[in-house]
Design a protein around this motif. Structure first.
Motif, mmCIF file in Angstrom:
data_model
loop_
_atom_site.group_PDB
_atom_site.id
_atom_site.type_symbol
_atom_site.label_atom_id
_atom_site.label_comp_id
_atom_site.label_asym_id
_atom_site.label_seq_id
_atom_site.Cartn_x
_atom_site.Cartn_y
_atom_site.Cartn_z
ATOM 1 N N PHE A 111 0.845 -1.255 0.063
ATOM 2 C CA PHE A 111 -0.207 -0.002 -0.113
ATOM 3 C C PHE A 111 0.903 1.254 0.007
ATOM 4 C CE2 PHE A 111 -3.536 -2.665 1.783
ATOM 5 C CZ PHE A 111 -4.452 -2.397 1.066
ATOM 6 N N ALA A 112 0.456 2.288 -0.636
ATOM 7 C CA ALA A 112 1.074 3.490 -0.706
ATOM 8 C C ALA A 112 1.410 4.120 0.812
ATOM 9 C CB ALA A 112 0.307 4.737 -1.574
ATOM 10 N N ALA A 113 2.273 4.924 1.092
ATOM 11 C CA ALA A 113 2.465 5.586 2.223
ATOM 12 C C ALA A 113 1.299 6.428 2.539
ATOM 13 C CB ALA A 113 3.733 6.434 2.353
ATOM 14 N N PRO A 114 0.779 6.377 3.973
ATOM 15 C CA PRO A 114 -0.253 6.979 4.539
ATOM 16 C C PRO A 114 -0.308 8.511 4.023
ATOM 17 C CG PRO A 114 0.760 5.858 6.199
ATOM 18 C CD PRO A 114 1.673 5.722 5.262
ATOM 19 N N ASP A 115 0.592 9.356 3.930
ATOM 20 C CA ASP A 115 0.392 10.607 3.318
ATOM 21 C C ASP A 115 0.642 10.756 1.757
ATOM 22 O OD1 ASP A 115 3.022 10.004 2.864
ATOM 23 O OD2 ASP A 115 4.058 11.690 3.581
ATOM 24 N N ALA A 116 0.410 9.539 1.153
ATOM 25 C CA ALA A 116 0.387 9.635 -0.453
ATOM 26 C C ALA A 116 -0.909 8.957 -0.962
ATOM 27 C CB ALA A 116 1.420 8.861 -0.932
ATOM 28 N N GLN A 117 -1.992 8.801 -0.362
ATOM 29 C CA GLN A 117 -3.174 8.344 -0.698
ATOM 30 C C GLN A 117 -3.846 9.421 -1.541
ATOM 31 O OE1 GLN A 117 -4.265 5.504 0.000
ATOM 32 N NE2 GLN A 117 -2.980 4.704 1.458
ATOM 33 N N PRO A 118 -4.311 8.771 -2.610
ATOM 34 C CA PRO A 118 -5.025 9.527 -3.806
ATOM 35 C C PRO A 118 -6.104 10.618 -3.396
ATOM 36 C CG PRO A 118 -4.717 7.215 -4.665
ATOM 37 C CD PRO A 118 -4.566 7.330 -3.136
ATOM 38 N N ASP A 119 -6.908 10.254 -2.378
ATOM 39 C CA ASP A 119 -7.823 11.179 -1.992
ATOM 40 C C ASP A 119 -7.518 11.900 -0.835
ATOM 41 O OD1 ASP A 119 -7.533 9.345 0.146
ATOM 42 O OD2 ASP A 119 -9.755 8.277 -0.035
ATOM 43 N N GLY A 120 -6.349 11.899 -0.331
ATOM 44 C CA GLY A 120 -5.956 12.795 0.793
ATOM 45 C C GLY A 120 -6.244 12.415 2.104
ATOM 46 N N VAL A 121 -6.872 11.246 2.157
ATOM 47 C CA VAL A 121 -7.276 10.845 3.593
ATOM 48 C C VAL A 121 -6.128 9.847 4.008
ATOM 49 C CG1 VAL A 121 -8.840 9.377 4.853
ATOM 50 C CG2 VAL A 121 -9.627 10.821 3.239
ATOM 51 N N ARG A 122 -5.453 10.162 5.218
ATOM 52 C CA ARG A 122 -4.425 9.341 6.096
ATOM 53 C C ARG A 122 -5.211 7.867 6.271
ATOM 54 N NH1 ARG A 122 0.193 11.843 7.119
ATOM 55 N NH2 ARG A 122 0.615 10.261 8.850
ATOM 56 N N ARG A 123 -4.572 6.880 5.769
ATOM 57 C CA ARG A 123 -4.806 5.632 6.324
ATOM 58 C C ARG A 123 -3.744 4.500 7.016
ATOM 59 N NH1 ARG A 123 -7.926 6.787 1.891
ATOM 60 N NH2 ARG A 123 -10.053 6.461 2.078
ATOM 61 N N LYS A 124 -4.049 4.145 7.997
ATOM 62 C CA LYS A 124 -2.986 3.353 8.496
ATOM 63 C C LYS A 124 -2.770 1.941 7.859
ATOM 64 C CE LYS A 124 -4.387 4.544 13.270
ATOM 65 N NZ LYS A 124 -5.068 3.983 14.849
ATOM 66 N N ILE A 125 -1.435 1.466 7.967
ATOM 67 C CA ILE A 125 -0.823 0.245 7.351
ATOM 68 C C ILE A 125 -0.496 -0.537 8.410
ATOM 69 C CG2 ILE A 125 0.564 -0.614 5.520
ATOM 70 C CD1 ILE A 125 0.595 2.193 4.093
ATOM 71 N N PRO A 126 -0.710 -1.793 8.838
ATOM 72 C CA PRO A 126 -1.481 -2.609 7.636
ATOM 73 C C PRO A 126 -3.034 -1.983 7.654
ATOM 74 C CG PRO A 126 -1.039 -3.695 9.730
ATOM 75 C CD PRO A 126 -0.406 -2.450 9.853
ATOM 76 N N HIS A 127 -3.637 -2.620 6.646
ATOM 77 C CA HIS A 127 -5.367 -2.442 6.430
ATOM 78 C C HIS A 127 -5.771 -3.669 7.392
ATOM 79 C CE1 HIS A 127 -8.638 -3.347 3.626
ATOM 80 N NE2 HIS A 127 -9.239 -2.663 4.649
ATOM 81 N N MET A 128 -6.413 -2.908 8.600
ATOM 82 C CA MET A 128 -6.661 -4.037 9.422
ATOM 83 C C MET A 128 -8.088 -3.605 9.893
ATOM 84 S SD MET A 128 -5.003 -4.879 13.073
ATOM 85 C CE MET A 128 -3.537 -5.130 12.468
ATOM 86 N N GLY A 129 -9.309 -4.633 9.677
ATOM 87 C CA GLY A 129 -10.374 -4.391 10.054
ATOM 88 C C GLY A 129 -11.531 -4.631 9.053
ATOM 89 N N TRP A 130 -12.609 -4.135 9.303
ATOM 90 C CA TRP A 130 -13.677 -4.765 8.576
ATOM 91 C C TRP A 130 -13.755 -3.487 7.240
ATOM 92 C CZ3 TRP A 130 -16.745 -9.011 9.223
ATOM 93 C CH2 TRP A 130 -16.742 -9.267 10.530
ATOM 94 N N ASN A 131 -13.975 -4.294 6.052
ATOM 95 C CA ASN A 131 -14.086 -3.496 4.984
ATOM 96 C C ASN A 131 -15.106 -4.212 3.854
ATOM 97 O OD1 ASN A 131 -13.978 -1.529 2.887
ATOM 98 N ND2 ASN A 131 -11.768 -1.527 2.967
#
Length: 214
Positions: A111-131
């Motif tokens: 996954f791209a670094a949290p500050d490089a997400q296309p929509d500007g939202v910071r996301r934690k890595i790993p992707h953990m939880g419900w989706n």
């Protein structure tokens, strides 16, 4: 009695997935094994796993399970789960670059670094939880599972199949990624069905009924 072999190479919560499969089984015998000869005689196979792909491929090779898997691909229904989906790809950029089983041409990428997400939202890595998983094509394993159902994820890498026709489900996490891929006799998921409550149990029940058609 039909047999289902859960491949034990020392990585993954084998107890949880065996318990879930036994819960939904009718008269199938669920066995956990690292014996390639015994597994090759099973009617269905499950390739689970958590951790790093480099260690995964090393252990599969050490136990001679990689050759067994390549020989059995396409001959009987097989489900890859979490690290299992990544092992089925051609290559992974993890662990400095690793050649995998090659069931699906393509790569596994971080996954791209949290500050490089296309929509500007910071996301934690790993992707953990419900989706949510968006069903991209009709398939028997989606039987009685609502579109955009929720499943449980834990991963830092995701698969990128070379052929988009192999994609059966997608999920959004900053980027839309393939969370389910398929080919004849192979159905692989990035999430953990054994941790995904009713939708996950239904998916496992559908796998036990699946004839392997894509």
């Amino acid at each position: 009695m039909a047999t289902v072999g859960i491949i034990d190479y020392g990585m993954g919560n084998l107890h949880s997935i065996a318990k879930a499969l036994r819960y939904v089984a009718s008269d199938e015998q669920i066995e956990v094994s690292f014996d390639p000869d015994a597994l090759s005689r099973m009617d269905r196979l499950v390739l689970p796993g958590v951790g790093a792909i480099g260690h995964c491929m090393d252990e599969l090779h050490r136990l001679e399970l990689d050759d067994m898997l390549r020989e059995q691909l396409g001959k009987k229904p097989l489900m890859g789960v979490c690290l299992g989906i990544e092992a089925l790809m051609g290559h992974s950029e993890e662990s400095g670059g690793v050649q995998c089983l090659g069931a699906f041409p393509g790569d596994t990428v971080h996954f791209a670094a949290p500050d490089a997400q296309p929509d500007g939202v910071r996301r934690k890595i790993p992707h953990m939880g419900w989706n949510q998983v968006r069903q991209e094509r009709h398939h028997p394993l989606w039987k009685d599972i609502a579109p955009a159902s929720w499943f449980y994820f834990v991963h830092s890498y995701y698969v990128v199949p070379s052929d988009e026709r192999h994609i059966a489900g997608t999920t959004d996490y900053g980027v839309r990624f393939a969370s389910v891929i398929l080919r004849p006799n192979v159905f692989a998921v990035q999430f953990h069905p054994e941790k995904s409550q009713s939708a996950g149990l239904q998916l496992l029940a559908n796998f036990l009924e699946w004839d392997g058609a894509a």
